[in-house]
Each structure stands twice: as structure tokens, then as C-alpha cells.
Design a protein around this motif. Structure first.
Motif, PDB file in Angstrom:
ATOM      1  N   ALA A  99       0.881  -1.177   0.000  1.00 11.33           N
ATOM      2  CA  ALA A  99       0.000   0.000   0.000  1.00 11.33           C
ATOM      3  C   ALA A  99       0.919   1.228   0.000  1.00 11.33           C
ATOM      4  CB  ALA A  99      -0.924  -0.033   1.221  1.00 11.33           C
ATOM      5  N   VAL A 100       0.371   2.382   0.287  1.00  8.94           N
ATOM      6  CA  VAL A 100       1.157   3.603   0.070  1.00  8.94           C
ATOM      7  C   VAL A 100       2.468   3.638   0.855  1.00  8.94           C
ATOM      8  CG1 VAL A 100      -0.245   4.886   1.752  1.00  8.94           C
ATOM      9  CG2 VAL A 100       1.004   6.131   0.032  1.00  8.94           C
ATOM     10  N   MET A 101       2.437   3.266   2.134  1.00  9.98           N
ATOM     11  CA  MET A 101       3.653   3.381   2.954  1.00  9.98           C
ATOM     12  C   MET A 101       4.710   2.356   2.521  1.00  9.98           C
ATOM     13  SD  MET A 101       3.427   5.863   5.069  1.00  9.98           S
ATOM     14  CE  MET A 101       4.667   5.570   6.318  1.00  9.98           C
TER      15      MET A 101
ATOM     16  N   ASN B 105       3.054  -8.401  -1.843  1.00 12.63           N
ATOM     17  CA  ASN B 105       1.799  -7.950  -1.239  1.00 12.63           C
ATOM     18  C   ASN B 105       0.822  -9.116  -1.256  1.00 12.63           C
ATOM     19  OD1 ASN B 105       0.343  -5.416  -0.297  1.00 12.63           O
ATOM     20  ND2 ASN B 105      -1.138  -6.269  -1.745  1.00 12.63           N
ATOM     21  N   ARG B 106      -0.050  -9.172  -0.245  1.00  9.84           N
ATOM     22  CA  ARG B 106      -1.034 -10.276  -0.193  1.00  9.84           C
ATOM     23  C   ARG B 106      -1.752 -10.418  -1.534  1.00  9.84           C
ATOM     24  NH1 ARG B 106      -6.059  -9.734   3.843  1.00  9.84           N
ATOM     25  NH2 ARG B 106      -6.302  -7.836   2.605  1.00  9.84           N
ATOM     26  N   SER B 107      -2.346  -9.335  -2.031  1.00 16.45           N
ATOM     27  CA  SER B 107      -2.963  -9.414  -3.358  1.00 16.45           C
ATOM     28  C   SER B 107      -1.962  -8.862  -4.362  1.00 16.45           C
ATOM     29  CB  SER B 107      -4.273  -8.626  -3.397  1.00 16.45           C
ATOM     30  OG  SER B 107      -4.132  -7.431  -2.668  1.00 16.45           O
TER      31      SER B 107
ATOM     32  N   ARG C  68      -1.245  -5.102  -6.257  1.00 17.00           N
ATOM     33  CA  ARG C  68      -0.480  -3.935  -5.773  1.00 17.00           C
ATOM     34  C   ARG C  68       0.991  -4.056  -6.167  1.00 17.00           C
ATOM     35  NH1 ARG C  68      -3.202  -0.578  -1.835  1.00 17.00           N
ATOM     36  NH2 ARG C  68      -4.717  -1.732  -0.584  1.00 17.00           N
TER      37      ARG C  68
ATOM     38  N   MET D 297       4.854  -3.948   6.297  1.00 26.20           N
ATOM     39  CA  MET D 297       4.220  -2.627   6.246  1.00 26.20           C
ATOM     40  C   MET D 297       2.756  -2.816   5.864  1.00 26.20           C
ATOM     41  SD  MET D 297       5.234   0.231   7.078  1.00 26.20           S
ATOM     42  CE  MET D 297       5.571   1.941   6.859  1.00 26.20           C
TER      43      MET D 297
ATOM     44  N   PRO E  51      -3.700  -8.090  11.202  1.00 20.25           N
ATOM     45  CA  PRO E  51      -3.008  -8.365   9.933  1.00 20.25           C
ATOM     46  C   PRO E  51      -1.485  -8.409  10.114  1.00 20.25           C
ATOM     47  CG  PRO E  51      -4.730  -6.728   9.576  1.00 20.25           C
ATOM     48  CD  PRO E  51      -4.642  -6.942  11.055  1.00 20.25           C
TER      49      PRO E  51
ATOM     50  N   VAL F 255       0.912 -11.642   9.202  1.00 15.73           N
ATOM     51  CA  VAL F 255       2.036 -11.581   8.255  1.00 15.73           C
ATOM     52  C   VAL F 255       3.343 -11.965   8.952  1.00 15.73           C
ATOM     53  CG1 VAL F 255       3.370 -10.020   6.776  1.00 15.73           C
ATOM     54  CG2 VAL F 255       0.869  -9.911   6.770  1.00 15.73           C
TER      55      VAL F 255
ATOM     56  N   CYS G 259       7.401  -1.888  10.437  1.00 18.13           N
ATOM     57  CA  CYS G 259       7.484  -0.417  10.304  1.00 18.13           C
ATOM     58  C   CYS G 259       6.113   0.236  10.428  1.00 18.13           C
ATOM     59  CB  CYS G 259       8.116  -0.033   8.972  1.00 18.13           C
ATOM     60  SG  CYS G 259       9.897  -0.254   8.941  1.00 18.13           S
ATOM     61  N   GLY G 260       5.087  -0.543  10.761  1.00 16.02           N
ATOM     62  CA  GLY G 260       3.750   0.026  10.924  1.00 16.02           C
ATOM     63  C   GLY G 260       3.630   0.722  12.269  1.00 16.02           C
ATOM     64  N   ASN G 261       2.450   1.265  12.514  1.00 18.56           N
ATOM     65  CA  ASN G 261       2.213   1.963  13.782  1.00 18.56           C
ATOM     66  C   ASN G 261       1.713   0.980  14.830  1.00 18.56           C
ATOM     67  OD1 ASN G 261       2.940   4.622  13.662  1.00 18.56           O
ATOM     68  ND2 ASN G 261       1.006   5.279  12.741  1.00 18.56           N
TER      69      ASN G 261
ATOM     70  N   VAL H 198       8.138   4.864  12.155  1.00 15.62           N
ATOM     71  CA  VAL H 198       8.487   5.613  10.938  1.00 15.62           C
ATOM     72  C   VAL H 198       7.572   6.829  10.889  1.00 15.62           C
ATOM     73  CG1 VAL H 198       8.546   5.558   8.402  1.00 15.62           C
ATOM     74  CG2 VAL H 198       9.188   3.522   9.702  1.00 15.62           C
TER      75      VAL H 198
ATOM     76  N   GLY I  17       4.834  10.356   7.171  1.00 18.81           N
ATOM     77  CA  GLY I  17       3.748  10.058   6.241  1.00 18.81           C
ATOM     78  C   GLY I  17       4.272   9.494   4.923  1.00 18.81           C
ATOM     79  N   GLU I  18       3.429   9.578   3.916  1.00 17.58           N
ATOM     80  CA  GLU I  18       3.774   8.998   2.611  1.00 17.58           C
ATOM     81  C   GLU I  18       5.002   9.661   2.011  1.00 17.58           C
ATOM     82  OE1 GLU I  18       0.431   9.522   0.028  1.00 17.58           O
ATOM     83  OE2 GLU I  18      -0.978   9.153   1.656  1.00 17.58           O
TER      84      GLU I  18
HETATM   85  P1  NAP Z   1      -2.820   0.252   5.302  1.00 16.82           P
HETATM   86  O1  NAP Z   1      -3.960   0.843   4.555  1.00 16.82           O
HETATM   87  O2  NAP Z   1      -2.714   0.458   6.746  1.00 16.82           O
HETATM   88  O3  NAP Z   1      -2.807  -1.331   5.009  1.00 16.82           O
HETATM   89  C1  NAP Z   1      -2.962  -1.853   3.714  1.00 16.82           C
HETATM   90  C2  NAP Z   1      -1.965  -2.947   3.471  1.00 16.82           C
HETATM   91  O4  NAP Z   1      -2.113  -3.994   4.448  1.00 16.82           O
HETATM   92  C3  NAP Z   1      -2.165  -3.604   2.116  1.00 16.82           C
HETATM   93  O5  NAP Z   1      -0.903  -3.926   1.597  1.00 16.82           O
HETATM   94  C4  NAP Z   1      -2.967  -4.843   2.473  1.00 16.82           C
HETATM   95  O6  NAP Z   1      -2.858  -5.893   1.535  1.00 16.82           O
HETATM   96  C5  NAP Z   1      -2.290  -5.235   3.757  1.00 16.82           C
HETATM   97  N1  NAP Z   1      -3.089  -6.133   4.557  1.00 16.82           N
HETATM   98  C6  NAP Z   1      -4.218  -5.848   5.223  1.00 16.82           C
HETATM   99  N2  NAP Z   1      -4.668  -6.935   5.874  1.00 16.82           N
HETATM  100  C7  NAP Z   1      -3.799  -7.942   5.607  1.00 16.82           C
HETATM  101  C8  NAP Z   1      -3.715  -9.302   5.997  1.00 16.82           C
HETATM  102  N3  NAP Z   1      -4.610  -9.844   6.823  1.00 16.82           N
HETATM  103  N4  NAP Z   1      -2.690 -10.034   5.513  1.00 16.82           N
HETATM  104  C9  NAP Z   1      -1.767  -9.482   4.707  1.00 16.82           C
HETATM  105  N5  NAP Z   1      -1.791  -8.198   4.303  1.00 16.82           N
HETATM  106  C10 NAP Z   1      -2.791  -7.436   4.766  1.00 16.82           C
HETATM  107  O7  NAP Z   1      -1.458   0.711   4.564  1.00 16.82           O
HETATM  108  P2  NAP Z   1      -0.562   2.020   4.780  1.00 16.82           P
HETATM  109  O8  NAP Z   1      -1.389   3.260   4.910  1.00 16.82           O
HETATM  110  O9  NAP Z   1       0.472   1.944   3.722  1.00 16.82           O
HETATM  111  O10 NAP Z   1       0.100   1.807   6.224  1.00 16.82           O
HETATM  112  C11 NAP Z   1       0.888   0.667   6.508  1.00 16.82           C
HETATM  113  C12 NAP Z   1       1.334   0.731   7.954  1.00 16.82           C
HETATM  114  O11 NAP Z   1       2.094   1.926   8.155  1.00 16.82           O
HETATM  115  C13 NAP Z   1       0.203   0.809   8.983  1.00 16.82           C
HETATM  116  O12 NAP Z   1       0.575   0.101  10.143  1.00 16.82           O
HETATM  117  C14 NAP Z   1       0.112   2.284   9.307  1.00 16.82           C
HETATM  118  O13 NAP Z   1      -0.432   2.504  10.593  1.00 16.82           O
HETATM  119  C15 NAP Z   1       1.558   2.689   9.233  1.00 16.82           C
HETATM  120  N6  NAP Z   1       1.813   4.095   8.971  1.00 16.82           N
HETATM  121  C16 NAP Z   1       1.086   4.773   8.074  1.00 16.82           C
HETATM  122  C17 NAP Z   1       1.352   6.113   7.830  1.00 16.82           C
HETATM  123  C18 NAP Z   1       0.581   6.876   6.811  1.00 16.82           C
HETATM  124  O14 NAP Z   1       0.809   8.093   6.696  1.00 16.82           O
HETATM  125  N7  NAP Z   1      -0.289   6.233   6.028  1.00 16.82           N
HETATM  126  C19 NAP Z   1       2.383   6.739   8.511  1.00 16.82           C
HETATM  127  C20 NAP Z   1       3.151   6.013   9.399  1.00 16.82           C
HETATM  128  C21 NAP Z   1       2.845   4.691   9.611  1.00 16.82           C
HETATM  129  P3  NAP Z   1      -3.956  -6.036   0.360  1.00 16.82           P
HETATM  130  O15 NAP Z   1      -3.520  -5.102  -0.713  1.00 16.82           O
HETATM  131  O16 NAP Z   1      -3.842  -7.457  -0.054  1.00 16.82           O
HETATM  132  O17 NAP Z   1      -5.284  -5.682   0.942  1.00 16.82           O
END
Ligand code: NAP
Length: 518
Positions: free
Chosen positions: A20-22, A41-43, A46, A82, A88, A92, A109-111, A136, A139-140
Motif C-alpha cells: 500500500a502507500v507506505m 503484497n497479499r494481493s 499492488r 508494512m 493483519p 504476516v 514499520c507500521g504503527n 516511521v 507520512g507517505e
Molecule cells: P494500510 O492501509 O494500513 O494497510 C494496507 C496494506 O495492508 C495492504 O498492503 C494490504 O494488503 C495489507 N493487509 C491488510 N490486511 C492484511 C492481511 N490480513 N494479511 C496481509 N496483508 C494485509 O497501509 P498504509 O497506509 O500503507 O500503512 C501501513 C502501515 O504503516 C500501517 O501500520 C500504518 O499505521 C503505518 N503508517 C502509516 C502512515 C501513513 O501516513 N499512512 C504513517 C506512518 C505509519 P492487500 O492489498 O492485499 O489488501
């Protein structure tokens, strides 16, 4: 749908699962910095999208299955997770761990909540794997171009991981915004406090905006200009900079100031609340962060707000402020002072966490790695690093000579702002709570003495005296004599509390309190 042939050899320096984006931005950042990056990635869609849109940016090794992904990594393997936080992430990690060998490193590296990170680290350690929870921030945009990275986990894993993270992290004065924070959950703990401080910063900026808007009747663009000026002084920071930009932005649909067309309900994803909950558990007063978090909750308390507006309408309107320039100058100083307190409290929370979980956290280094890449990046963080360099055991940031001077300089203006807000009915929770903390923490004597006496009255919680050693209790319901509670068994007189039975005392306290309330 394209399928990826398994990599013929273990060639990738590092892997990222979760596109996903991060995750995709972090993988692109690594690839652009010359690392061979396995992606998954699971699917698979992406992963395909990353290859289609960004495959030419560096050496990516895409895999459709987790097994191929792991097989493509050089040993000892490093795989970054991530994905969505919570279950989830656990799923993973489990899948990866089943495919990995002793000494391999899994990085989240997730939150994540630091307690989850501690649990995961302990479980993987049992299996001979290294687990690193890395905060981390940025943001993006930061993930792609240079975030601030706060890795925890075993120190030896940093030898393998650190050089890669330090290369992709934001750089400030030639120094990377990344360092090994401490063992197990230390990285996610520090990231949690970082986010709490971010909440406080954002709220107090918004309170200054609100006063300029409603007390002075200034337009959003005019206020944006003020923030732009402030961004050239002590307050210079990313959040002040984006505030100026946002306030000057016009809504494309209506031509109105953008901020005026946004519903006044702030959302939250939980890290601010975690920072407050943890501070409560540790007994650390993070009042700036707490009020900022509750301010978001107040904004979202829709039924309560509607009901209150109906019967208690606010009489607030643009006030006749005689010296507008002085008022704005006061706001600037109040903002700086409130910010200093929020940071001081945040660093207290990190110090308390380090003491509780036995982490060797270099507080000055935390300020150093926040100077670029992250949301709270600010010029004055250098001052915090310097303060801890002067005295690594500084018990309170505000006690450093520079901060003492600065806060003292701001106090009169800060009081005028809080007094004005209270007198005219403007909510200013962070301005007020941080000032109140400042006054409490430097008080010779606090009314806690009376609270302790009340506790002794209804719950036999005991107290200590200012004039002699020992722990005492007054027989409130009998002759009101004082008995010492901490003498050897047998020498305690009737009615004494069995101090060893802490739980019992706690139960009495609860009963006493509920009785009292009832
Ligand atoms: P996200 O929307 O939090 O998560 C989507 C991702 O998770 C997709 O790759 C999805 O795969 C995967 N996923 C979800 N459920 C799953 C499962 N059961 N098994 C395997 N994969 C699974 O994505 P994000 O915004 O990029 O953030 C990723 C992490 O970084 C999070 O922990 C978030 O809190 C943290 N973070 C985000 C930001 C931000 O600004 N967005 C900043 C700092 C930290 P599919 O494509 O297969 O659904």
C-alpha cells in the motif's frame, strides 16, 4: 494478470511486504538508494502496480508468494512488514517467521502499540529470530523521500539494518534521522510519544489560530501570513509552515478560505490516546498531549455539543483588543512556551518508559532524529539535543539553562493569553493546561497534601509527614489519634492498616470512594 518468476537466487538486500502507500514508498526509497529490494503484497495487484509505475526506479525483485519473497532475500534476511496494524500484522509476521531461519530479521514499520511489539519480539526471540519494531514518521512523503526512523529491537540487528535505514532516512546537517532507540518495544514507544507531541503541537497552533480568528476577527489568509512570519523565528517548524499554507488556501469549489469549509471534527487513529494511556500507567503528567487528545474528542462529541449549544450558547464574538500587534506577539510567545512544556512532558514520558522497561534511550539522540523527516521536525529540537548533551541526566527539560531562560521570557505573555481566553470564553485547553503544569511543577507546596489527608480519611491510605520519617494514619472514626504504620509487626497500635495487604487497602479505598460518591 502478470505472474512473477521466482528469483533464481537470494539477491535482495532487503524486502518489503505490504505494497500500500507506505510500503511501496519505503521500497522505492530503498531501491532509489541502490539497494536490491524484494517486494510482495497479499494481493498481487499492488505488486504489479508498483512494478508498472515505478519498476524502473531501481532493482526490485517482485514475488507473488511469500515463500518466493523470502527465498529472494540475502542471508541473514531482512523483511519489512508494512501492512495494516493489529491482527493483519500478526498474521504476516507468523507467515514470515515460518519461512525464515535463525538470525533472520523481521521489521515492523507500521504503527504498532509498543506492548504488541514487546510481545512479538519475545515470541520471535524464542524462535531464534530477530524482531525490530521501527517507528516511521513523515507520512507517505517521508517514506518516499526520507522519514525519521526509530528502530527498536535487539542491538545486533541494527548492525545489519542500521546502515540501510540510515541511508534512506532524512538527513539533517549530514546526520541521518535514524538511530537504534533501545531494545524490544523502545522504537514504537518513542514513536508513540512523538505522535503525542505532534497532537499537542497541532492543537496549540489551532488554539492560536482560533484566538486570531474569533477574538481579532482576522481572515484565514491574514492568519496564514502571521504563521508565515512565525516560521522565521523560534517556532520554525514543519507544522507552522503547513499551517500557513493551509490557511492561505482557497477552496476550489466555493472560493472560500479552505479551513472554513471543513467540518470542525478532528479524527484520530489512536497513537495520541496510546501516549496518554501509557503516561497514566507510568504516572507521568503529559497534560499538553492529554488536553490535545481530549480536544479532538470534544470536537467529535456531536450530541453533547448540540445539546450544550442549545441551552448554553456561547457569547463569544470578536473582542475589542486595543493592541492587536501586542496580542499577536503574546500569542507567539504563549505558543512557544506551551510547546516547550509539551516537549518537556513528552521527554519525561520517554525517560519513564526507559526506566520501566530497562531501555537505554539517549534522549538527546531522540531530538536529533526528529530534526528532519518527521511531522514535528523543528529548528528548536537542536536545543533539546544540546540540553541533554550538557546534562544527560537532566531531570526536566525545562530545567536546562536555555529553556529556563526561554520559558521565563514567555511567561507574562502566556498568562495574558490564558487569562484573555478564560475571561472571554475561548477554549484554549493546551495553552491553559501547560501553564498550569508550569505553575504546579515549580510550586514550593502543592494541595496534594490535602488530597492525601482525604485519602487517609476515607480509605486509610496513610500519609507521610513533613517533619519526621515514617508512614502514618489517623483514626478518623475513633479518637483521631495518629498511629505509625511502618513499624515492625507488634508495635503497631489498634486500627492500623496492614501495609503489606496493599490489595486490601486498595479495596477499602474503592469501597470508601464509592460509598462517598453514593
Ligand atoms: P494500510 O492501509 O494500513 O494497510 C494496507 C496494506 O495492508 C495492504 O498492503 C494490504 O494488503 C495489507 N493487509 C491488510 N490486511 C492484511 C492481511 N490480513 N494479511 C496481509 N496483508 C494485509 O497501509 P498504509 O497506509 O500503507 O500503512 C501501513 C502501515 O504503516 C500501517 O501500520 C500504518 O499505521 C503505518 N503508517 C502509516 C502512515 C501513513 O501516513 N499512512 C504513517 C506512518 C505509519 P492487500 O492489498 O492485499 O489488501
Amino acid at each position: 494478470m502478470a505472474t512473477f518468476a521466482p528469483s533464481p537466487a537470494a539477491v535482495a538486500d532487503i524486502g518489503v511486504t505490504g505494497m500500500a502507500v507506505m510500503g511501496s514508498n519505503l521500497a522505492r526509497n530503498l531501491a532509489r538508494n541502490g539497494f536490491t529490494v524484494a517486494i510482495h503484497n497479499r494481493s498481487v495487484g499492488r505488486t504489479e502496480a508498483v512494478m508498472d509505475e515505478h519498476g524502473s526506479e531501481g532493482d526490485f525483485r517482485p514475488s507473488e508468494s511469500m515463500a518466493d519473497f523470502v527465498a529472494s532475500l540475502k542471508s541473514p534476511r531482512v523483511a519489512i512488514v508494512m501492512v495494516k496494524a493489529g491482527a493483519p500484522t500478526d498474521a504476516v509476521i507468523d507467515e514470515l517467521a515460518d519461512l525464515m531461519d535463525e538470525g533472520d530479521i523481521i521489521v515492523d514499520c507500521g504503527n504498532a502499540l509498543y506492548t504488541d511489539t514487546r510481545r512479538r519480539e519475545a515470541a520471535l526471540r524464542e524462535r531464534g529470530l530477530h524482531f525490530v519494531g521501527a517507528g516511521v514518521s513523515g507520512g507517505e512523503e517521508g517514506a518516499l523521500n526520507g522519514p525519521s526512523i526509530m528502530p527498536g529491537g535487539p542491538k545486533e540487528s541494527y548492525d545489519r539494518l542500521g546502515p540501510m535505514f540510515e541511508k534512506i532516512a532524512a538527513q539533517y546537517d549530514g546526520e541521518p534521522c535514524c538511530t537504534h532507540v533501545g531494545e524490544d518495544g523502545a522504537g514504537h514507544f518513542v514513536k508513540m510519544v512523538h505522535n503525542g507531541i505532534e497532537y499537542a503541537d497541532m492543537q496549540v497552533i489551532s488554539e492560536a489560530y482560533d484566538l486570531m480568528s474569533r477574538a481579532l476577527g482576522m481572515s484565514a489568509a491574514e492568519i496564514g501570513d502571521v504563521f508565515d512570519t512565525w516560521n522565521k523565528g523560534d517556532l520554525e517548524s514543519f507544522l507552522i509552515e503547513i499551517t500557513a499554507t493551509v490557511l492561505r488556501h482557497e477552496d476550489q469549489r466555493t472560493g472560500k478560505p479552505f479551513v472554513d469549509v471543513i467540518l470542525d471534527r478532528a479524527a484520530q487513529k489512536g497513537t495520541g490516546a496510546w501516549a496518554v494511556q501509557t503516561a497514566l500507567d507510568l504516572g507521568v503528567p503529559v497534560t499538553g498531549i492529554a488536553e490535545a487528545t481530549f480536544a479532538r474528542s470534544v470536537s467529535g462529541s456531536v450530541p453533547q455539543r448540540e445539546a450544550a449549544r442549545a441551552v448554553l450558547p456561547a457569547q463569544v464574538e470578536a473582542q475589542d483588543v486595543p493592541d492587536r500587534e501586542q496580542f499577536i506577539a503574546d500569542l507567539q510567545q504563549a505558543l512557544y512556551a506551551a510547546k516547550l512544556v509539551s516537549y518537556s512532558q513528552g521527554f519525561d514520558e520517554i525517560a519513564a518508559g526507559a526506566a520501566q522497561f530497562d531501555w537505554d534511550i539517549d534522549l538527546g539522540a531522540m531530538a536529533r532524529i526528529w530534526r528532519a523527516g518527521c511531522i514535528i521536525r523543528a529548528k528548536f529540537l537542536d536545543r533539546i539535543t544540546e540540553a541533554y548533551r550538557r546534562d544527560p541526566k537532566l531531570p526536566l527539560l525545562l530545567a536546562d539553562e536555555y529553556f529556563t531562560q526561554e520559558i521565563t521570557r514567555c511567561v507574562p505573555a502566556w498568562r495574558r493569553v490564558v487569562a484573555f481566553a478564560a475571561a472571554h470564553g475561548f477554549p484554549a485547553p493546551v495553552f491553559a493546561a501547560t501553564l498550569s503544569y508550569y505553575d504546579a511543577v515549580r510550586s514550593e507546596r502543592l494541595p496534594a497534601a490535602l488530597v492525601q489527608a482525604q485519602r487517609d480519611y476515607f480509605g486509610a491510605h496513610t500519609y507521610q509527614r513533613v517533619d519526621t520519617e515514617g508512614t502514618y494514619h489517623v483514626e478518623w472514626s475513633a479518637d483521631r489519634s495518629e498511629t505509625r504504620q511502618d513499624q515492625p509487626e507488634g508495635s503497631v497500635t489498634h486500627g492500623a492498616v496492614d501495609r503489606a495487604a496493599g490489595e486490601q487497602s486498595q479495596r477499602r479505598s474503592t469501597e470508601g470512594e464509592s460509598h462517598h460518591q453514593g
